[in-house]
Design a protein around this motif. Structure first.
Motif, PDB file in Angstrom:
ATOM      1  N   ARG A 111       7.207   0.288 -10.093  1.00 18.71           N
ATOM      2  CA  ARG A 111       6.806   1.164  -8.991  1.00 18.71           C
ATOM      3  C   ARG A 111       5.862   0.443  -8.034  1.00 18.71           C
ATOM      4  O   ARG A 111       5.001  -0.324  -8.452  1.00 18.71           O
ATOM      5  N   PHE A 112       6.037   0.731  -6.737  1.00 18.42           N
ATOM      6  CA  PHE A 112       5.157   0.224  -5.693  1.00 18.42           C
ATOM      7  C   PHE A 112       4.675   1.394  -4.844  1.00 18.42           C
ATOM      8  O   PHE A 112       5.405   2.357  -4.631  1.00 18.42           O
ATOM      9  N   SER A 113       3.449   1.281  -4.324  1.00 14.97           N
ATOM     10  CA  SER A 113       2.937   2.222  -3.332  1.00 14.97           C
ATOM     11  C   SER A 113       2.749   1.464  -2.032  1.00 14.97           C
ATOM     12  O   SER A 113       2.018   0.465  -1.996  1.00 14.97           O
ATOM     13  N   ASN A 114       3.420   1.917  -0.973  1.00 19.94           N
ATOM     14  CA  ASN A 114       3.433   1.204   0.295  1.00 19.94           C
ATOM     15  C   ASN A 114       2.891   2.058   1.428  1.00 19.94           C
ATOM     16  O   ASN A 114       2.938   3.293   1.378  1.00 19.94           O
ATOM     17  N   LEU A 115       2.419   1.381   2.473  1.00 21.71           N
ATOM     18  CA  LEU A 115       2.137   2.014   3.749  1.00 21.71           C
ATOM     19  C   LEU A 115       3.255   1.586   4.690  1.00 21.71           C
ATOM     20  O   LEU A 115       3.351   0.414   5.062  1.00 21.71           O
ATOM     21  N   ASP A 116       4.125   2.522   5.055  1.00 25.19           N
ATOM     22  CA  ASP A 116       5.295   2.217   5.881  1.00 25.19           C
ATOM     23  C   ASP A 116       5.044   2.611   7.334  1.00 25.19           C
ATOM     24  O   ASP A 116       4.472   3.680   7.613  1.00 25.19           O
TER      25      ASP A 116
END
Length: 225
Positions: A111-116
């Motif tokens: 899992r990754f948490s991104n700012l898109d």
């Protein structure tokens, strides 16, 4: 009388919503949106020998479910530009095992948490239907770290999990529907560069392990302005 009152209120609300849908059509919109991602990470399967044992790392077809939400800005009516800032959870599933033997314990959930930051260019047909496409930049903020853990466990070697400058670039394309202040968007996202690779002190292995992400996204938005 009570039933008549309820029917009258419901009719009034329905008429008000219908009137708003037919009259709300500003040049500029600002709003909130939230929804879900169904993502996956794909690339070449990796197999290498380690102390007489074969280490296999294969993609899994299962998609990861994650949250997507943030703000959007829309400029224009028939043709528009829509920049967005979203928090987005992405990931995928791999099968990791030795000697060609796989089991449930060999499944690795990443899992990754991104700012898109997508910038969509779109066209609207009538007042309700839209099509749009545009670039997206993703800044990785956190990751589960499970990929390098799996390499360390199965190969008995310390490896470094590396990301491409923590920034990936890609594209989004999809359709949308406007209902007054409400909007529904369904999109596909693909990456142009690798989202993750492993530095295994072997150029051929590192190149083979390059992985790109893709996802389907559905969001519901509401315009505040």
């Amino acid at each position: 009388m009570k039933k008549l009152f309820i029917v009258a209120i419901a009719t009034l609300l329905s008429y008000s919503a219908s009137a708003q849908m037919s009259t709300y059509d500003p040049f500029f919109r600002f709003g909130l949106k939230a929804g879900v991602n169904l993502s996956n990470i794909r690339g070449n399967d990796l197999s290498l020998g380690s102390g007489g044992s074969a280490f296999n790392f294969e993609d899994n077809s299962n998609r990861a479910l994650g949250f997507a939400g943030g703000v959007f800005f829309r400029f224009g009516r028939k043709f528009y530009v829509q920049p967005e800032i979203l928090l987005s959870q992405k990931g995928g599933t791999f099968n990791v095992y030795r000697d060609g033997v796989t089991n449930e314990e060999g499944k690795l959930d990443v899992r990754f948490s991104n700012l898109d930051v997508p910038v969509m260019l779109g066209g609207r047909f009538g007042k309700f239907f839209r099509v749009n496409v545009g670039p997206v930049a993703s800044l990785r903020m956190t990751n589960s770290g499970k990929i390098s853990d799996a390499f360390n466990q199965y190969t008995d070697n310390e490896v470094e999990e590396t990301y491409n400058n923590n920034v990936t670039f890609g594209y989004q394309a999809g359709v949308g529907f406007d209902f007054g202040r409400l909007s529904l968007d369904v999109r596909y996202e693909g990456n142009l560069n690798d989202v993750v690779n492993i530095n295994y002190n072997n150029v051929e292995t590192a190149n083979k392990f390059g992985r790109k992400s893709n996802l389907f996204q559905a969001t519901l938005g509401i315009a505040i302005l």
